[in-house]
Write an enzyme that holds these catalytic residues in place. Structure first.
Site, PDB file in Angstrom:
ATOM      1  N   ASP A  71     -56.405  17.958 -20.901  1.00 58.08           N
ATOM      2  CA  ASP A  71     -54.990  18.032 -20.520  1.00 58.08           C
ATOM      3  C   ASP A  71     -54.108  17.627 -21.695  1.00 58.08           C
ATOM      4  O   ASP A  71     -53.057  18.223 -21.931  1.00 58.08           O
ATOM      5  CB  ASP A  71     -54.709  17.096 -19.336  1.00 58.08           C
ATOM      6  CG  ASP A  71     -55.255  17.673 -18.042  1.00 58.08           C
ATOM      7  OD1 ASP A  71     -55.844  18.782 -18.096  1.00 58.08           O
ATOM      8  OD2 ASP A  71     -55.113  17.018 -16.994  1.00 58.08           O
ATOM      9  N   ALA A  72     -54.545  16.627 -22.443  1.00 58.58           N
ATOM     10  CA  ALA A  72     -53.731  16.128 -23.553  1.00 58.58           C
ATOM     11  C   ALA A  72     -53.589  17.201 -24.636  1.00 58.58           C
ATOM     12  O   ALA A  72     -52.499  17.402 -25.185  1.00 58.58           O
ATOM     13  CB  ALA A  72     -54.356  14.872 -24.136  1.00 58.58           C
ATOM     14  N   SER A 112     -42.724  31.601  14.508  1.00 60.88           N
ATOM     15  CA  SER A 112     -42.541  30.183  14.806  1.00 60.88           C
ATOM     16  C   SER A 112     -42.976  29.932  16.238  1.00 60.88           C
ATOM     17  O   SER A 112     -43.415  30.850  16.930  1.00 60.88           O
ATOM     18  CB  SER A 112     -41.101  29.768  14.574  1.00 60.88           C
ATOM     19  OG  SER A 112     -40.248  30.743  15.072  1.00 60.88           O
ATOM     20  N   GLU A 172     -53.859  20.744  19.521  1.00 58.68           N
ATOM     21  CA  GLU A 172     -54.072  20.205  18.179  1.00 58.68           C
ATOM     22  C   GLU A 172     -52.755  19.670  17.649  1.00 58.68           C
ATOM     23  O   GLU A 172     -51.691  20.077  18.110  1.00 58.68           O
ATOM     24  CB  GLU A 172     -54.578  21.330  17.263  1.00 58.68           C
ATOM     25  CG  GLU A 172     -53.522  22.385  16.987  1.00 58.68           C
ATOM     26  CD  GLU A 172     -54.076  23.733  16.517  1.00 58.68           C
ATOM     27  OE1 GLU A 172     -54.724  24.426  17.336  1.00 58.68           O
ATOM     28  OE2 GLU A 172     -53.849  24.064  15.349  1.00 58.68           O
ATOM     29  N   LYS A 201     -49.389  19.134  15.591  1.00 56.55           N
ATOM     30  CA  LYS A 201     -48.475  20.003  14.852  1.00 56.55           C
ATOM     31  C   LYS A 201     -48.157  19.268  13.554  1.00 56.55           C
ATOM     32  O   LYS A 201     -47.495  18.226  13.552  1.00 56.55           O
ATOM     33  CB  LYS A 201     -47.195  20.250  15.652  1.00 56.55           C
ATOM     34  CG  LYS A 201     -46.225  21.159  14.933  1.00 56.55           C
ATOM     35  CD  LYS A 201     -45.170  21.685  15.895  1.00 56.55           C
ATOM     36  CE  LYS A 201     -44.373  22.831  15.298  1.00 56.55           C
ATOM     37  NZ  LYS A 201     -43.564  22.457  14.154  1.00 56.55           N
ATOM     38  N   ASP A 252     -46.530  18.315  10.113  1.00 56.83           N
ATOM     39  CA  ASP A 252     -45.169  18.443   9.604  1.00 56.83           C
ATOM     40  C   ASP A 252     -45.205  18.791   8.118  1.00 56.83           C
ATOM     41  O   ASP A 252     -44.991  17.945   7.262  1.00 56.83           O
ATOM     42  CB  ASP A 252     -44.419  17.130   9.842  1.00 56.83           C
ATOM     43  CG  ASP A 252     -42.928  17.318   9.774  1.00 56.83           C
ATOM     44  OD1 ASP A 252     -42.471  18.473   9.682  1.00 56.83           O
ATOM     45  OD2 ASP A 252     -42.209  16.306   9.809  1.00 56.83           O
ATOM     46  N   ARG A 298     -44.108  31.236   4.040  1.00 53.08           N
ATOM     47  CA  ARG A 298     -43.649  31.923   5.232  1.00 53.08           C
ATOM     48  C   ARG A 298     -42.404  32.771   4.940  1.00 53.08           C
ATOM     49  O   ARG A 298     -42.269  33.874   5.451  1.00 53.08           O
ATOM     50  CB  ARG A 298     -43.341  30.886   6.295  1.00 53.08           C
ATOM     51  CG  ARG A 298     -42.813  31.454   7.574  1.00 53.08           C
ATOM     52  CD  ARG A 298     -42.743  30.347   8.614  1.00 53.08           C
ATOM     53  NE  ARG A 298     -42.330  30.876   9.890  1.00 53.08           N
ATOM     54  CZ  ARG A 298     -41.068  31.069  10.237  1.00 53.08           C
ATOM     55  NH1 ARG A 298     -40.110  30.788   9.390  1.00 53.08           N
ATOM     56  NH2 ARG A 298     -40.775  31.560  11.421  1.00 53.08           N
ATOM     57  N   TYR A 356     -55.385  26.625  10.501  1.00 49.71           N
ATOM     58  CA  TYR A 356     -55.308  26.654  11.967  1.00 49.71           C
ATOM     59  C   TYR A 356     -54.958  28.027  12.550  1.00 49.71           C
ATOM     60  O   TYR A 356     -54.844  28.186  13.755  1.00 49.71           O
ATOM     61  CB  TYR A 356     -54.308  25.613  12.484  1.00 49.71           C
ATOM     62  CG  TYR A 356     -52.910  25.744  11.899  1.00 49.71           C
ATOM     63  CD1 TYR A 356     -52.129  26.856  12.166  1.00 49.71           C
ATOM     64  CD2 TYR A 356     -52.383  24.750  11.083  1.00 49.71           C
ATOM     65  CE1 TYR A 356     -50.866  26.990  11.631  1.00 49.71           C
ATOM     66  CE2 TYR A 356     -51.106  24.871  10.536  1.00 49.71           C
ATOM     67  CZ  TYR A 356     -50.364  25.998  10.813  1.00 49.71           C
ATOM     68  OH  TYR A 356     -49.107  26.127  10.283  1.00 49.71           O
ATOM     69  N   LYS A 384     -43.240  18.781  21.535  1.00 49.39           N
ATOM     70  CA  LYS A 384     -42.704  17.886  20.507  1.00 49.39           C
ATOM     71  C   LYS A 384     -42.746  16.433  20.959  1.00 49.39           C
ATOM     72  O   LYS A 384     -42.610  16.127  22.152  1.00 49.39           O
ATOM     73  CB  LYS A 384     -41.249  18.260  20.187  1.00 49.39           C
ATOM     74  CG  LYS A 384     -41.062  19.667  19.652  1.00 49.39           C
ATOM     75  CD  LYS A 384     -41.861  19.977  18.418  1.00 49.39           C
ATOM     76  CE  LYS A 384     -41.141  19.754  17.112  1.00 49.39           C
ATOM     77  NZ  LYS A 384     -39.942  20.470  16.829  1.00 49.39           N
ATOM     78  N   CYS A 439      -6.093  26.070  15.519  1.00 47.31           N
ATOM     79  CA  CYS A 439      -7.162  26.178  14.540  1.00 47.31           C
ATOM     80  C   CYS A 439      -6.787  25.379  13.292  1.00 47.31           C
ATOM     81  O   CYS A 439      -5.713  25.598  12.732  1.00 47.31           O
ATOM     82  CB  CYS A 439      -7.396  27.642  14.180  1.00 47.31           C
ATOM     83  SG  CYS A 439      -8.533  27.850  12.810  1.00 47.31           S
ATOM     84  N   CYS A 469      -6.265  28.108  10.324  1.00 52.01           N
ATOM     85  CA  CYS A 469      -5.237  29.159  10.258  1.00 52.01           C
ATOM     86  C   CYS A 469      -4.077  28.892  11.214  1.00 52.01           C
ATOM     87  O   CYS A 469      -3.158  29.696  11.305  1.00 52.01           O
ATOM     88  CB  CYS A 469      -5.849  30.527  10.546  1.00 52.01           C
ATOM     89  SG  CYS A 469      -6.261  30.799  12.277  1.00 52.01           S
ATOM     90  N   CYS A 528     -10.734  29.659  18.080  1.00 53.27           N
ATOM     91  CA  CYS A 528      -9.560  30.078  17.334  1.00 53.27           C
ATOM     92  C   CYS A 528      -9.277  31.529  17.717  1.00 53.27           C
ATOM     93  O   CYS A 528     -10.172  32.369  17.723  1.00 53.27           O
ATOM     94  CB  CYS A 528      -9.849  29.970  15.846  1.00 53.27           C
ATOM     95  SG  CYS A 528      -8.769  30.953  14.814  1.00 53.27           S
ATOM     96  N   CYS A 581      -7.946  34.626  10.370  1.00 49.51           N
ATOM     97  CA  CYS A 581      -8.442  33.270  10.135  1.00 49.51           C
ATOM     98  C   CYS A 581      -9.402  33.265   8.940  1.00 49.51           C
ATOM     99  O   CYS A 581     -10.463  33.879   8.983  1.00 49.51           O
ATOM    100  CB  CYS A 581      -9.150  32.735  11.363  1.00 49.51           C
ATOM    101  SG  CYS A 581      -9.814  31.079  11.077  1.00 49.51           S
TER     102      CYS A 581
HETATM  103  S1  IVH Z   1     -49.663  27.881  15.023  1.00 46.55           S
HETATM  104  C1  IVH Z   1     -48.004  32.114  15.817  1.00 46.55           C
HETATM  105  N1  IVH Z   1     -50.522  25.440  14.693  1.00 46.55           N
HETATM  106  O1  IVH Z   1     -45.249  25.042  13.055  1.00 46.55           O
HETATM  107  C2  IVH Z   1     -47.910  30.646  15.634  1.00 46.55           C
HETATM  108  N2  IVH Z   1     -48.428  26.027  13.721  1.00 46.55           N
HETATM  109  O2  IVH Z   1     -43.016  26.221  14.626  1.00 46.55           O
HETATM  110  C3  IVH Z   1     -48.609  30.196  14.426  1.00 46.55           C
HETATM  111  N3  IVH Z   1     -47.379  24.228  12.454  1.00 46.55           N
HETATM  112  O3  IVH Z   1     -44.610  27.864  11.109  1.00 46.55           O
HETATM  113  C4  IVH Z   1     -48.439  28.764  14.194  1.00 46.55           C
HETATM  114  N4  IVH Z   1     -48.965  22.728  12.774  1.00 46.55           N
HETATM  115  O4  IVH Z   1     -45.749  25.903   9.976  1.00 46.55           O
HETATM  116  C5  IVH Z   1     -49.533  26.318  14.444  1.00 46.55           C
HETATM  117  N5  IVH Z   1     -51.427  23.336  14.428  1.00 46.55           N
HETATM  118  C6  IVH Z   1     -50.457  24.207  14.190  1.00 46.55           C
HETATM  119  C7  IVH Z   1     -49.335  23.852  13.425  1.00 46.55           C
HETATM  120  C8  IVH Z   1     -48.323  24.800  13.220  1.00 46.55           C
HETATM  121  C9  IVH Z   1     -47.799  22.981  12.203  1.00 46.55           C
HETATM  122  C10 IVH Z   1     -46.115  24.805  11.985  1.00 46.55           C
HETATM  123  C11 IVH Z   1     -46.245  26.121  11.260  1.00 46.55           C
HETATM  124  C12 IVH Z   1     -45.354  27.068  11.982  1.00 46.55           C
HETATM  125  C13 IVH Z   1     -44.478  26.154  12.750  1.00 46.55           C
HETATM  126  C14 IVH Z   1     -44.048  26.860  14.008  1.00 46.55           C
END
Ligand code: IVH
Length: 713
Positions: free
Chosen positions: A44-45, A93, A127, A129, A131, A150, A238, A326, A431, A434, A455, A461
């Site tokens: 790396d150096a 999503s 499973e 979710k 973050d 995405r 996943y 959630k 408003c 405007c 408005c 406006c």
């Molecule tokens: S399934 C068709 N599984 O949540 C649905 N998503 O709000 C495919 N995420 O864009 C997504 N953990 O970035 C799935 N165990 C999980 C997840 C997960 C995080 C995120 C993912 C997605 C967003 C949807």
């Protein structure tokens, strides 16, 4: 002495040029050894020393900097931004559930859609979710060939070089994998690695990062992949996209194969056959949350059987077969310093709370939504008191509530801390931008006053005009690179672009020097101006649904825009029909309200928009500059493409929603009532007047069994 040994400050110009050429070639080669072949040949150096020498020469002789300078590049290719990758299968999503009841509703909905008898078991996976941010990894013959973010769900960014630096992502899959297999999952940074990174930043006197999620996103989107490599990003697999052969018939089965191929899968994933089982897993994961090495914001449930997932399909951007349950939001207490009124694209006056900055769930919050006038006063959407009727005042001590990525909101007020001389907030009836009257309409459905004050300035406006412009160029509309909120504001206020049509005449006006040239304006230069013009050019052809959505018509969000695009198929078809709906008893009007999913509210909004000559004029003018793509039939070869089908009576083998979804997949439209335009009526038992009307009009009528026979053909 070889040129490579001459100190930078002693190089003459010719030697410098030669040296830059050599360094560029050498650094490209090392990038390939390191990132692509996974086999670095220098330390790396040594590598850093090459880059440093290259940079020093460039700084001494700026005019010699090469177009392929390694200073600006990742891996092998020069990049000033990421290439785009179109997802073969959209990245969607998830819908959210916030309570146990919502989860029960979800499972009921799935059963109803599938018409599953009550005694049939229906399995789901549960499973965490994660973050982080999602990433799609494409493997061909077992080898990683591309990685895409995405993006807007249809088109993402090519971050392949960066993805290769993530140790959890195999470059080659172990064992047998399908020819094409796109594995999807979440990139994240562990809590500990995030803390360590911030310790380092602090020690170096640099700014610290806000949270692991944003830092992970920022790290993945580095043009210099050596930066990505220096951040310990992780990956959980996943989900999947495009593939030539699914390796299993269940969600659980596929994910287990991911593990066999060398991916990390989440150990808290389980399979459950009852809602109680799902909710128990949710509680368990919630209890483990604080001790997990990474941030999670809920639990995702998915129908396990992939054949059922296929039947369930999608509604606009989310699958019907999955939901994110959630975790409860986080709260914090702070002072409401001011209430500012913003004016939106449709004239809605939205109050925004300016807060003394406070950390809520690891994020510093200084703005929050106050929804509307009633909300400030302590009145809910249904006209009933909220917060036991407590109003919110400037100077109050308030509780802030933040759930995941959603905009934080002001939830409650502590009256014991209210100043004796505090005054109730007076919501403006004019408003603020405007000065036109701002009014509350009477909602036709409920007979009550709308909670939103609007408005009435419409086209005069400036706030509405700017917001419309921002909407027009936004990501899910025209998505013009380099034309964001900031540019929209500046262009509007300097008179350069007052409406969407003017975007497309900008370059011609610039060439003709009618105004001060863009490149001579503050914040712009030759290159950035040329880039913007290119980005605008690139959008002269857009998808029809983006065009419709971009118009910013009330109640016409992305979902409705897609429905309208599918039905009208061309921009002219759409615009002509919309201009003809002014009369409520016109054919155009009944065609419109007959579309499944489009109700009278949307129809009125469309009618109102096109009845305004200025709007219609801008749309016509726009269409001389841009060519929305005609919508192709979903399934060209299907016997149903382009047909209009009505389902009536009580269907037994599928729910009405499933029937509609099936028809759409075959390229057909469904309508709620029978007319001359109907091509086929599918009748279940008990079909009455619609069947009669179809037979009077001589329209073909079939039963449900025949429907299944025909779609199998
Ligand atoms: S399934 C068709 N599984 O949540 C649905 N998503 O709000 C495919 N995420 O864009 C997504 N953990 O970035 C799935 N165990 C999980 C997840 C997960 C995080 C995120 C993912 C997605 C967003 C949807």
């Amino acid at each position: 002495m070889p040129i490579s040994s001459i100190p930078v400050d002693q190089l003459n110009e010719q030697q410098a040029a030669q040296e830059l050429a050599r360094l560029s070639a050498e650094i490209i080669a090392h990038n390939t050894y390191y990132h692509t072949d996974d086999a670095p040949v220098v330390t790396d150096a040594e590598y850093d020393a090459l880059k440093k020498r290259n940079l020093a020469i460039e700084q001494r002789f700026p005019s010699l900097k090469r177009a392929d300078s390694p200073t600006d590049r990742v891996g092998g290719a020069v990049q000033d931004k990421f290439e785009k990758i179109t997802h073969k299968v959209s990245m969607l999503s998830l819908d959210n559930a916030f309570s146990d009841e919502d989860v029960v509703d979800f499972t009921d909905r799935v059963r109803r859609f599938l018409k599953l008898p009550a005694d049939t078991t229906l399995a789901f996976t549960a499973e965490p979710k994660i973050d982080g941010l999602s990433l799609a990894l494409r493997y061909e013959k077992g080898k990683l060939v591309s990685a895409a973010t995405r993006g807007d769900g249809s088109v993402g960014e090519n971050v392949t070089a960066n993805a290769r630096t993530i140790t959890d992502i195999p470059h080659v899959l172990h064992g047998d994998a399908p020819d094409v297999m796109e594995v999807r999952g979440e990139v994240y940074l562990s809590k500990e690695d995030f803390a360590e990174l911030n310790r380092r930043q602090e020690a170096e006197g640099k700014q610290t990062y806000v949270n692991p999620r944003n830092t992970a996103a920022g790290s993945l989107r580095q043009l210099d992949s050596s930066i990505t490599a220096s951040r310990p990003l992780r990956f959980f697999a996943y989900a999947w996209g495009d593939t030539t052969a699914l390796p299993a018939t269940t969600q659980m089965g596929v994910v287990e194969r991911f593990r066999d191929w060398g991916f990390v899968i989440n150990p808290l994933m389980g399979r459950f056959e009852t809602v109680d089982g799902l909710i128990r897993q949710y509680r368990l994961i919630e209890a483990e949350r604080a001790g997990l090495a990474y941030d999670i914001d809920g639990v995702v449930y998915k129908v396990d059987d992939l054949a059922l997932q296929a039947r369930l399909g999608f509604v606009s951007r989310s699958p019907r077969w999955a939901i994110a349950h959630k975790f409860p939001a986080e709260t914090a207490t702070t002072v409401l310093e001011d209430i500012e009124i913003q004016v939106g694209r449709t004239g809605a006056l939205s109050p925004v709370a300016r807060l003394a900055p406070v950390t809520v769930g690891g994020v510093v919050v200084s703005n929050a939504t106050l929804h509307n006038e009633d909300y400030i006063q302590g009145i809910g959407n249904d006209g009933q008191p909220i917060r036991e009727g407590r109003d919110l005042r400037i100077g109050d001590t308030v509780t802030i509530y933040r759930a995941g990525d959603v905009i934080p909101k002001v939830m409650d007020v502590d009256l014991t801390k209210r100043a004796a001389d505090s005054k109730a907030f007076v919501f403006p009836t004019e408003c603020p931008k405007c000065a036109s009257p701002a009014t509350r309409e009477i909602n036709e459905k409920t007979g009550r006053m709308d909670s939103v004050r609007r408005c009435t300035g419409g086209l005069i406006c400036p706030a509405q005009a700017v917001e419309k412009l921002k909407h027009f160029v936004s990501r899910n509309a025209f998505d013009i690179d380099g034309f964001g909120d900031k540019q929209a504001e500046a262009f509007y206020h300097s008179g350069l672009v007052k409406n969407p049509a003017e975007i497309f005449t900008l370059q011609a006006r610039d060439n003709a020097s009618e105004l001060q040239k863009l490149k001579n304006r503050e914040g712009w230069g030759d290159q950035s101006a040329a880039k913007l013009f290119d980005a605008i050019e690139a959008r002269r052809v857009v998808d029809l649904h983006r065009f419709i959505f971009a118009l910013g018509i009330r109640h016409v969000g992305e979902g409705n825009a897609k429905i309208l695009a599918r039905v009208y198929q061309s921009a002219n078809g759409f615009v002509d029909a919309m201009k003809a709906i002014r009369v409520e008893d016109s054919d155009a009007w009944s065609d419109l309200v007959n579309i499944d999913g489009i109700g009278p509210t949307v129809a009125h909004a469309l009618a109102e928009f096109f009845a305004e000559p200025h709007n219609a004029g801008i749309v016509d003018e726009l269409l001389t500059y841009v060519k929305p793509r005609d919508v192709e039939q979903v399934a060209q070869d299907s016997a149903f493409s382009g047909k209009t089908i009505v389902f009536t009576g009580s269907l037994e083998r599928m729910s009405r929603d499933e029937a509609k979804a099936m028809a759409e997949r075959l390229g057909a439209k469904t309508a709620g009532s029978v007319s001359k335009k109907t091509d086929l009526v599918v009748c279940g038992p008990g079909a009455g007047s619609k069947r009669q009307k179809a037979s009077d009009l001589g329209i073909e009528i079939i039963d449900e069994d025949e429907w299944f026979v025909r779609i199998a053909e």
